[in-house]
Design a protein around this motif. Structure first.
Motif, PDB file in Angstrom:
ATOM      1  N   THR A 210       0.839  -1.191   0.000  1.00 22.83           N
ATOM      2  CA  THR A 210       0.000   0.000   0.000  1.00 22.83           C
ATOM      3  C   THR A 210       0.880   1.250   0.000  1.00 22.83           C
ATOM      4  O   THR A 210       2.063   1.200   0.317  1.00 22.83           O
ATOM      5  CB  THR A 210      -0.912   0.025   1.235  1.00 22.83           C
ATOM      6  OG1 THR A 210      -0.094   0.026   2.418  1.00 22.83           O
ATOM      7  CG2 THR A 210      -1.824  -1.196   1.261  1.00 22.83           C
ATOM      8  N   MET A 211       0.283   2.375  -0.345  1.00 25.55           N
ATOM      9  CA  MET A 211       1.017   3.641  -0.411  1.00 25.55           C
ATOM     10  C   MET A 211       0.611   4.567   0.718  1.00 25.55           C
ATOM     11  O   MET A 211       0.846   5.786   0.657  1.00 25.55           O
ATOM     12  CB  MET A 211       0.791   4.304  -1.765  1.00 25.55           C
ATOM     13  CG  MET A 211       1.280   3.488  -2.951  1.00 25.55           C
ATOM     14  SD  MET A 211       3.072   3.223  -2.941  1.00 25.55           S
ATOM     15  CE  MET A 211       3.652   4.848  -3.464  1.00 25.55           C
ATOM     16  N   ALA A 212       0.011   4.020   1.758  1.00 21.76           N
ATOM     17  CA  ALA A 212      -0.401   4.831   2.906  1.00 21.76           C
ATOM     18  C   ALA A 212      -0.324   3.977   4.162  1.00 21.76           C
ATOM     19  O   ALA A 212      -0.535   2.756   4.123  1.00 21.76           O
ATOM     20  CB  ALA A 212      -1.809   5.372   2.713  1.00 21.76           C
ATOM     21  N   GLY A 213      -0.013   4.638   5.295  1.00 23.38           N
ATOM     22  CA  GLY A 213       0.092   3.934   6.568  1.00 23.38           C
ATOM     23  C   GLY A 213      -0.483   4.754   7.694  1.00 23.38           C
ATOM     24  O   GLY A 213      -1.281   5.676   7.473  1.00 23.38           O
ATOM     25  N   ILE A 214      -0.068   4.466   8.930  1.00 22.86           N
ATOM     26  CA  ILE A 214      -0.605   5.151  10.100  1.00 22.86           C
ATOM     27  C   ILE A 214      -0.332   6.644  10.049  1.00 22.86           C
ATOM     28  O   ILE A 214      -1.166   7.459  10.447  1.00 22.86           O
ATOM     29  CB  ILE A 214      -0.037   4.524  11.399  1.00 22.86           C
ATOM     30  CG1 ILE A 214      -0.598   5.226  12.635  1.00 22.86           C
ATOM     31  CG2 ILE A 214       1.476   4.529  11.412  1.00 22.86           C
ATOM     32  CD1 ILE A 214      -2.087   5.132  12.799  1.00 22.86           C
ATOM     33  N   VAL A 215       0.834   7.047   9.535  1.00 22.27           N
ATOM     34  CA  VAL A 215       1.155   8.477   9.435  1.00 22.27           C
ATOM     35  C   VAL A 215       0.154   9.182   8.542  1.00 22.27           C
ATOM     36  O   VAL A 215      -0.301  10.299   8.847  1.00 22.27           O
ATOM     37  CB  VAL A 215       2.589   8.666   8.907  1.00 22.27           C
ATOM     38  CG1 VAL A 215       2.844  10.132   8.541  1.00 22.27           C
ATOM     39  CG2 VAL A 215       3.597   8.195   9.946  1.00 22.27           C
ATOM     40  N   ASP A 216      -0.207   8.546   7.440  1.00 24.68           N
ATOM     41  CA  ASP A 216      -1.153   9.156   6.508  1.00 24.68           C
ATOM     42  C   ASP A 216      -2.539   9.276   7.126  1.00 24.68           C
ATOM     43  O   ASP A 216      -3.271  10.236   6.847  1.00 24.68           O
ATOM     44  CB  ASP A 216      -1.202   8.331   5.228  1.00 24.68           C
ATOM     45  CG  ASP A 216       0.170   8.234   4.583  1.00 24.68           C
ATOM     46  OD1 ASP A 216       0.599   9.201   3.929  1.00 24.68           O
ATOM     47  OD2 ASP A 216       0.829   7.197   4.802  1.00 24.68           O
ATOM     48  N   GLN A 217      -2.896   8.343   7.987  1.00 30.00           N
ATOM     49  CA  GLN A 217      -4.170   8.447   8.692  1.00 30.00           C
ATOM     50  C   GLN A 217      -4.171   9.653   9.632  1.00 30.00           C
ATOM     51  O   GLN A 217      -5.164  10.387   9.727  1.00 30.00           O
ATOM     52  CB  GLN A 217      -4.439   7.165   9.471  1.00 30.00           C
ATOM     53  CG  GLN A 217      -4.602   5.921   8.614  1.00 30.00           C
ATOM     54  CD  GLN A 217      -4.718   4.658   9.452  1.00 30.00           C
ATOM     55  OE1 GLN A 217      -5.086   4.700  10.633  1.00 30.00           O
ATOM     56  NE2 GLN A 217      -4.400   3.516   8.852  1.00 30.00           N
ATOM     57  N   VAL A 218      -3.052   9.840  10.355  1.00 29.99           N
ATOM     58  CA  VAL A 218      -2.938  10.991  11.266  1.00 29.99           C
ATOM     59  C   VAL A 218      -3.016  12.297  10.493  1.00 29.99           C
ATOM     60  O   VAL A 218      -3.720  13.240  10.884  1.00 29.99           O
ATOM     61  CB  VAL A 218      -1.615  10.908  12.061  1.00 29.99           C
ATOM     62  CG1 VAL A 218      -1.401  12.178  12.873  1.00 29.99           C
ATOM     63  CG2 VAL A 218      -1.620   9.683  12.971  1.00 29.99           C
ATOM     64  N   LEU A 219      -2.305  12.367   9.381  1.00 30.34           N
ATOM     65  CA  LEU A 219      -2.319  13.583   8.564  1.00 30.34           C
ATOM     66  C   LEU A 219      -3.712  13.847   7.984  1.00 30.34           C
ATOM     67  O   LEU A 219      -4.184  14.989   7.986  1.00 30.34           O
ATOM     68  CB  LEU A 219      -1.297  13.465   7.431  1.00 30.34           C
ATOM     69  CG  LEU A 219       0.175  13.481   7.851  1.00 30.34           C
ATOM     70  CD1 LEU A 219       1.071  13.172   6.661  1.00 30.34           C
ATOM     71  CD2 LEU A 219       0.549  14.826   8.471  1.00 30.34           C
ATOM     72  N   ALA A 220      -4.364  12.803   7.491  1.00 29.13           N
ATOM     73  CA  ALA A 220      -5.691  12.970   6.903  1.00 29.13           C
ATOM     74  C   ALA A 220      -6.686  13.507   7.920  1.00 29.13           C
ATOM     75  O   ALA A 220      -7.568  14.306   7.583  1.00 29.13           O
ATOM     76  CB  ALA A 220      -6.172  11.635   6.335  1.00 29.13           C
ATOM     77  N   ALA A 221      -6.546  13.078   9.182  1.00 25.68           N
ATOM     78  CA  ALA A 221      -7.439  13.569  10.236  1.00 25.68           C
ATOM     79  C   ALA A 221      -7.274  15.065  10.466  1.00 25.68           C
ATOM     80  O   ALA A 221      -8.173  15.724  10.999  1.00 25.68           O
ATOM     81  CB  ALA A 221      -7.187  12.796  11.529  1.00 25.68           C
ATOM     82  N   GLN A 222      -6.120  15.594  10.064  1.00 25.34           N
ATOM     83  CA  GLN A 222      -5.855  17.036  10.202  1.00 25.34           C
ATOM     84  C   GLN A 222      -6.018  17.779   8.879  1.00 25.34           C
ATOM     85  O   GLN A 222      -5.668  18.947   8.773  1.00 25.34           O
ATOM     86  CB  GLN A 222      -4.432  17.246  10.729  1.00 25.34           C
ATOM     87  CG  GLN A 222      -4.160  16.581  12.063  1.00 25.34           C
ATOM     88  CD  GLN A 222      -2.716  16.729  12.516  1.00 25.34           C
ATOM     89  OE1 GLN A 222      -2.065  17.731  12.249  1.00 25.34           O
ATOM     90  NE2 GLN A 222      -2.203  15.727  13.218  1.00 25.34           N
ATOM     91  N   GLY A 223      -6.529  17.063   7.871  1.00 21.55           N
ATOM     92  CA  GLY A 223      -6.701  17.675   6.558  1.00 21.55           C
ATOM     93  C   GLY A 223      -5.389  17.857   5.828  1.00 21.55           C
ATOM     94  O   GLY A 223      -5.280  18.725   4.949  1.00 21.55           O
ATOM     95  N   LEU A 224      -4.376  17.054   6.134  1.00 26.85           N
ATOM     96  CA  LEU A 224      -3.048  17.182   5.537  1.00 26.85           C
ATOM     97  C   LEU A 224      -2.705  15.915   4.765  1.00 26.85           C
ATOM     98  O   LEU A 224      -3.317  14.862   4.941  1.00 26.85           O
ATOM     99  CB  LEU A 224      -1.993  17.430   6.626  1.00 26.85           C
ATOM    100  CG  LEU A 224      -2.207  18.660   7.518  1.00 26.85           C
ATOM    101  CD1 LEU A 224      -1.194  18.678   8.656  1.00 26.85           C
ATOM    102  CD2 LEU A 224      -2.116  19.938   6.689  1.00 26.85           C
ATOM    103  N   LYS A 225      -1.673  16.039   3.917  1.00 34.84           N
ATOM    104  CA  LYS A 225      -1.253  14.898   3.126  1.00 34.84           C
ATOM    105  C   LYS A 225       0.231  14.994   2.822  1.00 34.84           C
ATOM    106  O   LYS A 225       0.758  16.080   2.578  1.00 34.84           O
ATOM    107  CB  LYS A 225      -2.047  14.837   1.817  1.00 34.84           C
ATOM    108  CG  LYS A 225      -1.805  13.576   1.000  1.00 34.84           C
ATOM    109  CD  LYS A 225      -2.690  13.542  -0.240  1.00 34.84           C
ATOM    110  CE  LYS A 225      -2.466  12.257  -1.029  1.00 34.84           C
ATOM    111  NZ  LYS A 225      -3.335  12.195  -2.235  1.00 34.84           N
TER     112      LYS A 225
END
Length: 305
Positions: A210-225
């Motif tokens: 996959t191209m996303a992990g736990i960090v990407d989940q944290v960022l997405a929750a803040q509207g970031l990528k």
């Protein structure tokens, strides 16, 4: 075993076998009754049942007491062996002596656990248990649980959020994350800000591509990528790639601290808060009292102690 023998065995119980062994040893019903805390009548009833089951007189009355028949003497070793085996089961497993053991222990672990725990474990075994050998199988989390269930491995190392009541877990340590890159990377050289973190090219370690992990989940929750440009399945190759690369990677802290120097990497805490995770030593419930597995878990605990 025939149904006939099943019926015979159902008529026997532990007390009856203890009485048989006592009569062989003492030759007097009164002494056996005293030893076992029973009445003489109980001894007589038990002896009658034994005679019916074995179809032999077993003990003949003599002036000095009860004399075992030849048949009684012939079955005495087997009866005593059964009593000894039950006694051993009641006492529980014997102590495990790692210094004298030549056991082969099978682990399930992925490359993170292999790179962080196994080298230190082998160093400890070299000192305290030189005869023990290890083999390691790389499983997915689901396959590791299946391997424990099937008895294909003795212990599984890793993060197991979906373990069941069939598994006993020991938390070895709590793991966090660090951002690592070559020492002169702008993210480290100019300051590890969130802005520079988001602007960097990221290397992700993912076992399922996959191209996303736990960090990407944290960022997405803040509207970031962030921009993940490469996903690889293994940690040590990921560290090797970073040495001459513009990429950065957010990886488990123990792994980074142990191996960054050999790849000429530096590291820093991430500019975002990422949840920690627990590294477990997981065994099947059938091994709850296995002295070898308990000893091994203690050794693993000592690595992080």
């Amino acid at each position: 075993m025939s149904d006939f023998n099943h019926l015979k065995m159902r008529r026997l119980d532990l007390t009856v076998l203890l009485i048989f062994a006592g009569l062989i040893r003492h030759g007097k019903a009164s002494l056996v009754a005293q030893e076992l805390g029973l009445t003489n009548s109980s001894i007589s009833h038990a002896l009658r049942r034994l005679r019916e089951v074995f179809e032999d007189e077993l003990f003949l009355r003599r002036p000095h007491g009860l004399e075992p028949t030849a048949f009684a003497r012939s079955i005495e070793p087997a009866v005593q062996s059964a009593l000894d085996a039950l006694q051993s089961a009641l006492v529980g497993p014997t102590a495990f002596d790692p210094g004298q053991s030549a056991a082969h222990i099978r682990l399930s672990a992925q490359d993170y656990e292999i790179a962080t725990l196994v080298p230190a474990l082998m160093a400890r075994l070299h000192q305290s248990a030189p005869g023990i050998t290890l083999s390691i199988q790389a499983h997915t989390k689901a396959d590791a649980l299946k391997a424990l269930e099937a008895g294909d491995v003795d212990l599984a190392l890793g993060f197991f959020p979906d373990r069941s009541s069939k598994h006993l877990s020991t938390v070895l340590f709590e793991e966090s994350y660090l951002v690592t890159a070559r020492a002169d990377h702008p993210f480290l050289r100019d300051g590890p800000t969130l802005e520079r973190y988001l602007a960097a090219d990221h290397l992700l370690v993912s076992g399922d591509a996959t191209m996303a992990g736990i960090v990407d989940q944290v960022l997405a929750a803040q509207g970031l990528k962030r921009r993940v440009v490469l996903s690889v399945p293994l940690f040590l190759p990921a560290l090797a790639m970073l040495a001459d690369s513009p990429m950065i990677a957010t990886l488990p802290a123990a792994l980074v601290r142990l191996h960054a120097a050999r790849f000429q990497l530096s590291f820093t805490p991430p500019p975002i808060t990422v949840r920690t995770f627990q590294v477990h030593a997981l065994r099947h419930v059938r091994d709850e009292k296995n002295p070898m597995i308990n000893w091994l878990v203690d050794e693993l605990n000592g690595i992080r102690g």
